[in-house]
Motif scaffolding. Structure first.
Motif, mmCIF file in Angstrom:
data_model
loop_
_atom_site.group_PDB
_atom_site.id
_atom_site.type_symbol
_atom_site.label_atom_id
_atom_site.label_comp_id
_atom_site.label_asym_id
_atom_site.label_seq_id
_atom_site.Cartn_x
_atom_site.Cartn_y
_atom_site.Cartn_z
ATOM 1 N N UNK A 326 -51.967 65.255 56.328
ATOM 2 C CA UNK A 326 -52.016 64.733 54.886
ATOM 3 C C UNK A 326 -50.548 64.128 54.597
ATOM 4 N N UNK A 327 -50.030 63.815 55.451
ATOM 5 C CA UNK A 327 -48.430 63.155 55.067
ATOM 6 C C UNK A 327 -48.691 61.685 55.103
ATOM 7 N N UNK A 328 -47.721 60.823 54.770
ATOM 8 C CA UNK A 328 -47.472 59.718 54.166
ATOM 9 C C UNK A 328 -47.735 58.601 55.533
ATOM 10 N N UNK A 329 -48.237 57.239 55.628
ATOM 11 C CA UNK A 329 -48.203 56.615 56.636
ATOM 12 C C UNK A 329 -46.786 56.176 56.954
ATOM 13 N N UNK A 330 -46.084 55.839 55.849
ATOM 14 C CA UNK A 330 -44.603 54.962 56.001
ATOM 15 C C UNK A 330 -43.665 55.573 54.867
ATOM 16 N N UNK A 331 -42.469 55.670 55.532
ATOM 17 C CA UNK A 331 -41.376 56.220 54.608
ATOM 18 C C UNK A 331 -40.235 55.052 54.534
ATOM 19 N N UNK A 332 -40.038 54.326 53.311
ATOM 20 C CA UNK A 332 -39.031 53.427 53.330
ATOM 21 C C UNK A 332 -37.584 53.701 52.680
ATOM 22 N N UNK A 358 -44.187 56.272 50.891
ATOM 23 C CA UNK A 358 -43.008 56.812 49.991
ATOM 24 C C UNK A 358 -41.787 56.179 50.165
ATOM 25 N N UNK A 359 -40.934 56.090 49.224
ATOM 26 C CA UNK A 359 -39.616 55.368 49.095
ATOM 27 C C UNK A 359 -38.696 56.431 48.802
ATOM 28 N N UNK A 360 -37.682 56.226 49.611
ATOM 29 C CA UNK A 360 -36.154 57.036 49.369
ATOM 30 C C UNK A 360 -35.565 56.847 48.002
ATOM 31 N N UNK A 361 -35.744 57.491 47.056
ATOM 32 C CA UNK A 361 -34.843 57.153 45.814
ATOM 33 C C UNK A 361 -33.575 57.907 45.529
ATOM 34 N N UNK A 362 -32.939 57.555 44.739
ATOM 35 C CA UNK A 362 -31.753 58.243 44.481
ATOM 36 C C UNK A 362 -30.441 57.688 45.040
ATOM 37 N N UNK A 363 -30.504 56.468 45.851
ATOM 38 C CA UNK A 363 -29.545 56.046 46.392
ATOM 39 C C UNK A 363 -28.908 56.851 47.199
ATOM 40 N N UNK A 364 -29.538 57.647 48.169
ATOM 41 C CA UNK A 364 -28.805 58.426 48.981
ATOM 42 C C UNK A 364 -28.220 57.541 50.455
ATOM 43 N N UNK A 366 -27.568 56.807 54.058
ATOM 44 C CA UNK A 366 -28.708 56.629 55.392
ATOM 45 C C UNK A 366 -29.187 57.956 55.932
ATOM 46 N N UNK A 367 -28.113 58.552 56.260
ATOM 47 C CA UNK A 367 -28.093 59.942 57.046
ATOM 48 C C UNK A 367 -28.995 60.882 55.986
ATOM 49 N N UNK A 368 -28.645 60.953 54.719
ATOM 50 C CA UNK A 368 -29.472 61.981 53.822
ATOM 51 C C UNK A 368 -30.791 61.356 53.677
ATOM 52 N N UNK A 369 -30.993 60.017 53.680
ATOM 53 C CA UNK A 369 -32.258 59.561 53.498
ATOM 54 C C UNK A 369 -33.423 59.889 54.682
ATOM 55 N N UNK A 370 -32.606 59.856 55.916
ATOM 56 C CA UNK A 370 -33.366 60.042 56.965
ATOM 57 C C UNK A 370 -33.977 61.434 56.982
ATOM 58 N N UNK A 371 -32.907 62.318 56.837
ATOM 59 C CA UNK A 371 -33.324 63.614 56.604
ATOM 60 C C UNK A 371 -34.696 63.975 55.757
ATOM 61 N N UNK A 372 -34.616 62.934 54.568
ATOM 62 C CA UNK A 372 -35.806 63.191 53.542
ATOM 63 C C UNK A 372 -37.014 62.543 54.260
ATOM 64 N N UNK A 373 -36.992 61.549 55.053
ATOM 65 C CA UNK A 373 -38.102 60.956 55.640
ATOM 66 C C UNK A 373 -38.718 61.733 56.783
ATOM 67 N N UNK A 375 -38.326 65.452 56.443
ATOM 68 C CA UNK A 375 -38.893 66.424 56.052
ATOM 69 C C UNK A 375 -40.320 65.996 55.446
ATOM 70 N N UNK A 376 -40.485 64.779 54.752
ATOM 71 C CA UNK A 376 -41.862 64.418 54.405
ATOM 72 C C UNK A 376 -42.789 64.216 55.433
ATOM 73 N N UNK A 377 -42.701 64.251 56.711
ATOM 74 C CA UNK A 377 -43.493 64.296 57.768
ATOM 75 C C UNK A 377 -44.296 62.985 57.897
ATOM 76 N N UNK A 378 -43.741 61.940 57.263
ATOM 77 C CA UNK A 378 -44.312 60.635 57.362
ATOM 78 C C UNK A 378 -44.417 60.070 58.555
ATOM 79 N N UNK A 379 -45.543 59.249 59.155
ATOM 80 C CA UNK A 379 -45.815 58.945 60.415
ATOM 81 C C UNK A 379 -44.576 57.955 61.046
#
Length: 416
Positions: A326-332, A358-364, A366-373, A375-379
């Protein structure tokens, strides 16, 4: 001073991510076979006049006598939170004249139901069901179709460790003949006052009693299937023949008594072998006198109620549901304002094409945004910066393997 945390009432089933995604998958899997068979949505109130259930479900049932959430409203009317779906559907069919149009009226519903029970695994005070009703024709082929729709729903989830149990509760003549001998048999049993009162209202209820001493005492009680009238027997044989044609295996259970009084004729239950005491994942049957009892025409009907909570527990027990499904196809991940605009445009286009983005919001960073990606489980994940925008090319990273490939932005849809 900060207030104390408020928790959900005891015994309420509720679902939050990621399990809520699995819950939705189970619910939709149970609904889809009904849609494909031409059943249409009926959306009903979650509370009704109490009389609907006392008349429709039966005063001898545990549902009515012990388990209903009933209260007086501000107009001093007795109101009950719906404990099951069929009575409400039948009330709506009569009220809106659906029984006077094309028959059978074929309806499906889903939602919350309420019973004041002792909470335990698989038994909740608020629970979820998917149900269907086919009202207006007494045809064995409809009985088989209704059962087949439930079976198809469980198979769509991926379940295999369940069995279908069926019996017939006969017509009025069958039950009258059986009742004479059953009442005689029960008269020879030593019962407490409450059980005697239940048996007086509906002696079949004793077949449903879970106490070992009652089970033992009822072991030699006369069975309704041995009293079926010629027409009831012929109808039931036809149902079994249709199930054989459809390749749906079943087990005869002549001691089955559903928990609601309106059942007649074909009656069935799906039982899952990995769920312990609360093994029923759904069931139903025909209810030939219910419409007349509620003030409508004397029309036949058949339906089922499938437990979404129980089916989810069964799927988890069998290991057929994986949260990664049930995860997203792509995390941008956009880096900067221009990239964020581009990310939103890409996400919109891909979502319109049926992809989950999904999109990484919050202007994090790159390292923090990759952690978010992660955790999201996106493919897949892509990073959008100035160079990616100017070249219209991104590095598409597959999160599971870490493999990357250069992909043109306008080719993302095929790449993922």
């Amino acid at each position: 001073m900060a207030g104390q945390k408020i928790q959900a009432p005891k015994g309420v089933s509720e679902y939050v991510p990621p399990r809520s995604e699995a819950f939705e998958f189970v619910r939709e899997s149970l609904i889809e076979p009904a849609r494909k068979a031409g059943y249409q949505l009926i959306e009903l109130p979650v509370f009704e006049d109490t009389e609907l259930f006392t008349r429709g479900v039966g005063e001898s049932t545990d549902v009515v006598s012990k388990e209903m959430y009933t209260f007086q409203d501000r107009g001093d009317r007795s109101i009950t939170l719906r404990p099951e779906g069929t009575a409400g559907v039948m009330r709506a069919v009569i009220e809106h004249g659906l029984d006077r149009g094309q028959l059978p009226a074929k309806l499906w519903y889903s939602g919350q139901f309420f019973r004041a029970e002792r909470p335990q695994a698989g038994r909740y005070r608020q629970f979820y069901q998917v149900g269907i009703e086919a009202i207006g024709l007494d045809d064995a082929a409809i009985d088989a179709e209704v059962i087949a729709i439930a079976d198809a729903g469980f198979k769509a989830i991926g379940l295999s460790k369940y069995r279908l149990e069926i019996t017939s509760l006969g017509d009025a003549d069958s039950r009258a003949a059986h009742r004479v001998d059953l009442v005689k048999f029960i008269a020879g049993m030593k019962l407490d006052e409450a059980t005697t009162a239940r048996a007086a209202l509906n002696p079949l209820r004793l077949f449903d009693d879970k106490r070992p001493e009652i089970k033992d005492a009822m072991a030699k009680a006369p069975l309704l299937v041995d009293y079926l009238s010629e027409s009831s027997r012929a109808h039931f044989e036809q149902v079994k023949k249709y199930l054989d044609v459809l390749g749906i295996s079943y087990v005869l259970n002549p001691r089955m008594v559903r928990g609601l009084d309106y059942y007649t004729g074909t009656t069935f239950e799906f039982v899952h072998e990995l769920l312990g005491a609360q093994s029923g994942i759904g069931g139903g049957g025909r209810y030939d006198g219910l419409m007349a009892e509620l003030g409508g025409q004397s029309l036949s009907g058949i339906g089922f109620g499938l437990g979404v909570d129980r089916a989810l527990l069964a799927a988890e027990a069998e290991g057929v549901i994986n949260e990664n499904s049930f995860v997203s196809d792509l995390f941008i991940i956009p880096l900067g304002d221009a990239a964020k605009e581009m990310a939103m445009k890409i996400a919109s286009q891909l979502r319109n094409a049926g992809k989950s983005i999904e999109i990484a919001f919050g202007d994090r960073a790159l390292k923090g945004a990759m952690k978010g990606a992660d955790k999201s489980g996106a493919r897949y994940v892509i990073v959008l910066g100035e160079s990616e925008i100017s070249s219209a090319t991104v590095e598409l990273k597959e999160m599971k393997t870490g493999a990357t490939s250069s992909v043109k932005i306008d080719s993302l849809i095929s790449a993922i």
